[in-house]
Design an enzyme around this catalytic site. Structure first.
Site, PDB file in Angstrom:
ATOM      1  N   ASP A   7      28.172  19.646  47.690  1.00 14.16           N
ATOM      2  CA  ASP A   7      28.741  20.703  48.528  1.00 14.16           C
ATOM      3  C   ASP A   7      28.536  20.279  49.983  1.00 14.16           C
ATOM      4  O   ASP A   7      28.094  19.148  50.253  1.00 14.16           O
ATOM      5  CB  ASP A   7      28.154  22.084  48.189  1.00 14.16           C
ATOM      6  CG  ASP A   7      26.753  22.309  48.750  1.00 14.16           C
ATOM      7  OD1 ASP A   7      26.138  21.358  49.278  1.00 14.16           O
ATOM      8  OD2 ASP A   7      26.260  23.452  48.644  1.00 14.16           O
ATOM      9  N   CYS A  64      23.416  19.190  46.750  1.00 16.36           N
ATOM     10  CA  CYS A  64      23.669  20.338  47.623  1.00 16.36           C
ATOM     11  C   CYS A  64      22.550  20.369  48.655  1.00 16.36           C
ATOM     12  O   CYS A  64      21.831  19.386  48.796  1.00 16.36           O
ATOM     13  CB  CYS A  64      23.812  21.639  46.828  1.00 16.36           C
ATOM     14  SG  CYS A  64      22.335  22.263  46.029  1.00 16.36           S
ATOM     15  N   THR A  66      19.660  22.005  48.829  1.00 14.24           N
ATOM     16  CA  THR A  66      18.335  21.870  48.220  1.00 14.24           C
ATOM     17  C   THR A  66      18.362  21.092  46.908  1.00 14.24           C
ATOM     18  O   THR A  66      17.315  20.665  46.415  1.00 14.24           O
ATOM     19  CB  THR A  66      17.773  23.262  47.889  1.00 14.24           C
ATOM     20  OG1 THR A  66      18.708  23.917  47.004  1.00 14.24           O
ATOM     21  CG2 THR A  66      17.572  24.108  49.136  1.00 14.24           C
ATOM     22  N   HIS A  97      11.939  10.508  29.436  1.00 18.11           N
ATOM     23  CA  HIS A  97      11.542  11.607  28.548  1.00 18.11           C
ATOM     24  C   HIS A  97      12.680  12.564  28.210  1.00 18.11           C
ATOM     25  O   HIS A  97      12.741  13.078  27.101  1.00 18.11           O
ATOM     26  CB  HIS A  97      10.415  12.436  29.188  1.00 18.11           C
ATOM     27  CG  HIS A  97       9.134  11.685  29.346  1.00 18.11           C
ATOM     28  ND1 HIS A  97       7.909  12.307  29.481  1.00 18.11           N
ATOM     29  CD2 HIS A  97       8.866  10.362  29.406  1.00 18.11           C
ATOM     30  CE1 HIS A  97       6.952  11.406  29.611  1.00 18.11           C
ATOM     31  NE2 HIS A  97       7.509  10.210  29.581  1.00 18.11           N
ATOM     32  N   HIS A 133      10.478  12.590  22.033  1.00 14.77           N
ATOM     33  CA  HIS A 133      11.335  13.001  23.149  1.00 14.77           C
ATOM     34  C   HIS A 133      12.715  13.415  22.651  1.00 14.77           C
ATOM     35  O   HIS A 133      13.278  14.414  23.114  1.00 14.77           O
ATOM     36  CB  HIS A 133      11.447  11.876  24.180  1.00 14.77           C
ATOM     37  CG  HIS A 133      10.161  11.610  24.905  1.00 14.77           C
ATOM     38  ND1 HIS A 133       9.405  12.617  25.456  1.00 14.77           N
ATOM     39  CD2 HIS A 133       9.495  10.459  25.169  1.00 14.77           C
ATOM     40  CE1 HIS A 133       8.328  12.102  26.030  1.00 14.77           C
ATOM     41  NE2 HIS A 133       8.353  10.789  25.864  1.00 14.77           N
TER      42      HIS A 133
HETATM   43  C1  RB5 Z   1      24.482  26.023  51.141  1.00 12.39           C
HETATM   44  O1  RB5 Z   1      24.157  26.567  52.364  1.00 12.39           O
HETATM   45  C2  RB5 Z   1      23.262  25.977  50.245  1.00 12.39           C
HETATM   46  O2  RB5 Z   1      22.954  27.256  49.795  1.00 12.39           O
HETATM   47  C3  RB5 Z   1      23.506  25.053  49.074  1.00 12.39           C
HETATM   48  O3  RB5 Z   1      23.822  23.782  49.544  1.00 12.39           O
HETATM   49  C4  RB5 Z   1      22.343  24.847  48.129  1.00 12.39           C
HETATM   50  O4  RB5 Z   1      21.172  24.531  48.811  1.00 12.39           O
HETATM   51  C5  RB5 Z   1      22.134  25.912  47.139  1.00 12.39           C
HETATM   52  O5  RB5 Z   1      21.232  25.854  46.305  1.00 12.39           O
END
Ligand code: RB5
Length: 142
Positions: A7, A64, A66, A97, A133
């Protein structure tokens, strides 16, 4: 073939990962997004999980901000085992695993140098094949 998508929060890091894949001569399909303009991460998670489910790609990389949202979305799909990794130890262990088929990364969490090493570890570590596993993996979708 590797499926990759991100994203807006993962776009800059994806460019670094693409550079690494190009340097290594690894084949990939880039499912977007293509800028830092805001998009919805579940849409991009689904593009990569679909490519794995239909056999077009063997492994995926999802990024993304995080790595959390996009991995949660990917893991809703049966047969998908997406591992959010912030270090090489976890990248190695999740291949050995869990036979993880998708690596999730946080573009706002890991720097490009570490991220590339995590990708390299993930792509080059085989599943151990150990019966315990495999049995646990079977229980996930069973
Ligand atoms: C986008 O701002 C952010 O929420 C997305 O990239 C991600 O971190 C969501 O988990």
């Amino acid at each position: 073939m590797i499926a990759i998508a991100c994203d807006h929060g993962g776009y800059e890091l994806k460019l670094e990962i693409l550079k690494y894949l190009d340097e290594k001569g690894l084949e990939y399909k880039d499912f977007g997004c293509d800028s830092t303009e805001a998009v919805d991460y579940p849409v991009y998670a689904r593009k990569v999980t679909s490519a794995i489910k239909d056999g077009t790609c063997e492994k995926g990389i999802l990024i993304c901000g995080t790595g959390i949202g996009i991995s949660i979305a990917a893991n809703r799909v049966p047969g998908i085992r997406a591992a959010l990794c912030t270090d090489c130890f976890c990248a190695e262990a999740t291949r050995q695993h869990n036979d993880a088929n998708i690596l999730a990364l946080g573009g706002r969490v890991v720097g490009p140098g570490l991220a590339v090493k995590i990708v390299d570890t993930f792509l080059n570590t085989p599943f151990s094949g150990a019966a315990r596993h495999q049995n646990r993996i079977n229980l996930i979708d069973g």
